[in-house]
Scaffold this motif. Structure first.
Motif, short mmCIF file in Angstrom:
data_model
loop_
_atom_site.label_atom_id
_atom_site.label_comp_id
_atom_site.label_asym_id
_atom_site.label_seq_id
_atom_site.Cartn_x
_atom_site.Cartn_y
_atom_site.Cartn_z
N LEU A 175 0.78 -1.48 0.34
CA LEU A 175 0.11 0.06 0.15
C LEU A 175 0.82 1.28 -0.01
O LEU A 175 0.52 2.59 -0.92
N GLU A 233 3.93 1.94 -1.56
CA GLU A 233 4.25 1.86 -2.56
C GLU A 233 3.18 2.26 -3.73
O GLU A 233 3.66 2.31 -5.16
N GLY A 234 1.82 2.43 -3.32
CA GLY A 234 1.47 2.58 -4.09
C GLY A 234 0.24 1.14 -4.75
O GLY A 234 0.05 1.55 -6.30
N ASP A 282 -1.12 -2.99 -5.89
CA ASP A 282 -1.80 -3.54 -5.54
C ASP A 282 -1.18 -5.08 -4.55
O ASP A 282 -0.65 -5.26 -4.52
N THR A 302 -5.49 -5.41 -1.53
CA THR A 302 -6.47 -5.37 -3.07
C THR A 302 -7.48 -6.73 -2.88
O THR A 302 -8.47 -6.91 -3.65
#
Length: 291
Positions: free
Chosen positions: A242, A244-245, A247, A284
């Motif tokens: 999360l 690191e952006g 999924d 995700t």
């Protein structure tokens, strides 16, 4: 909202690469999980790349030796990024000063001798000496000296002395605990946590912290890749992804298996969502076991 999937194949075509955890996802410290191995082999056969991203405090060479020893096939993955590698880079860059004291097991000795080629620019100029604690400018903690018998309480006096000296601790494995077969063991993260609670300063290089993801991306060698992070640690694998952006796929049958109902292969949806809400995190996807 977290989507529960039945297999990695359910996500076919959505990702170019996987950052996959090792312990609890691909093996239990003793033997590989055949279904997980097959899932990664299939992903690679379809053109995907797999970087094993592990909080092992040991360098890549030692992680590879351990995996070979338990029979994990080499066609399961493309490269490895370990917390040990990332911590080596920090030590060689002077994060703990020139004189370091090691807290860890004899099996962790390769940390100070085995360096990957992408650290060569640091080894060429570094001047690091290992010393007793009373002579140290910093600490490298790879774990407990004997994690089969010791607990963090056994290190309280040593940690208090280090705190009094104002030493930084480089933590080579942020994990608090790990399951080896059916035995639960303490990791370097447990000592770092204890040190911080005393008022000491600990620096982290494995998941969920950025250095290991920077290293994993470097070893992946793909621009603008669609990456999925897989792991059983909500505060390491999920939180790190999360941050690191990226999924994330949370493997519920790992270290937190008992939280999601009696069928470890099929987590209860309500229990999972309630548990994740309690940790203020949301993966995700979720899966019982990697398969």
């Amino acid at each position: 909202m977290t989507q529960i999937i039945r297999s990695l194949a359910d996500l076919s075509g959505r990702y170019d690469a996987l950052f996959c955890d090792l312990w609890g996802c691909l093996h239990n410290g003793v033997t590989p999980f055949p279904a997980a191995v097959a899932a990664l082999q299939t992903f690679r056969a379809q053109g995907g790349k797999v970087i094993l991203v592990t909080n092992s405090p040991r360098p890549k060479s030692s992680v590879l030796k351990q995996m070979d020893g338990m029979g994990l096939p080499r066609d399961t993955w493309d490269d490895i990024a370990s917390s040990g590698d990332a911590t080596q880079a920090a030590m060689l860059s002077g994060a703990a000063g020139p004189r370091v004291h090691h807290i860890g097991a004899p099996r962790d000795e390769p940390f100070f001798t085995d360096f990957e080629d992408d650290l060569a620019h640091l080894t060429a100029t570094a001047d690091i000496t290992r010393v007793p604690l009373d002579q140290a400018t910093g600490i490298v903690c790879t774990g407990l000296a004997d994690d089969l018998t010791e607990t963090p309480d056994d290190y309280r006096a040593k940690l208090l002395m280090a705190k009094t000296k104002g030493l930084k601790m480089l933590c080579a494995n942020p994990d608090i605990i790990v399951d080896m077969g059916d035995k639960r063991l303490y990791c370097a993260g447990a000592l770092a946590k204890e040190y911080e609670e005393m008022g000491g300063e600990a620096l982290y290089y494995g998941k969920p912290h950025p250095p290991i993801y920077d290293l994993a991306r470097k070893r992946l060698g793909m621009e603008d890749a669609r990456i999925l992070c897989i792991g059983d640690g909500v505060h390491t694998d999920v939180q790190g992804g999360l941050g690191e952006g990226l999924d994330t796929l949370f493997v519920t049958g790992g270290i937190a298996a008992t939280e999601f109902g009696p069928d470890f292969h099929n987590p209860n949806d309500d229990l999972l969502l309630k548990w994740l809400d309690g940790h203020q995190l949301s993966a995700t996807y979720a899966i019982g076991y990697l398969r």
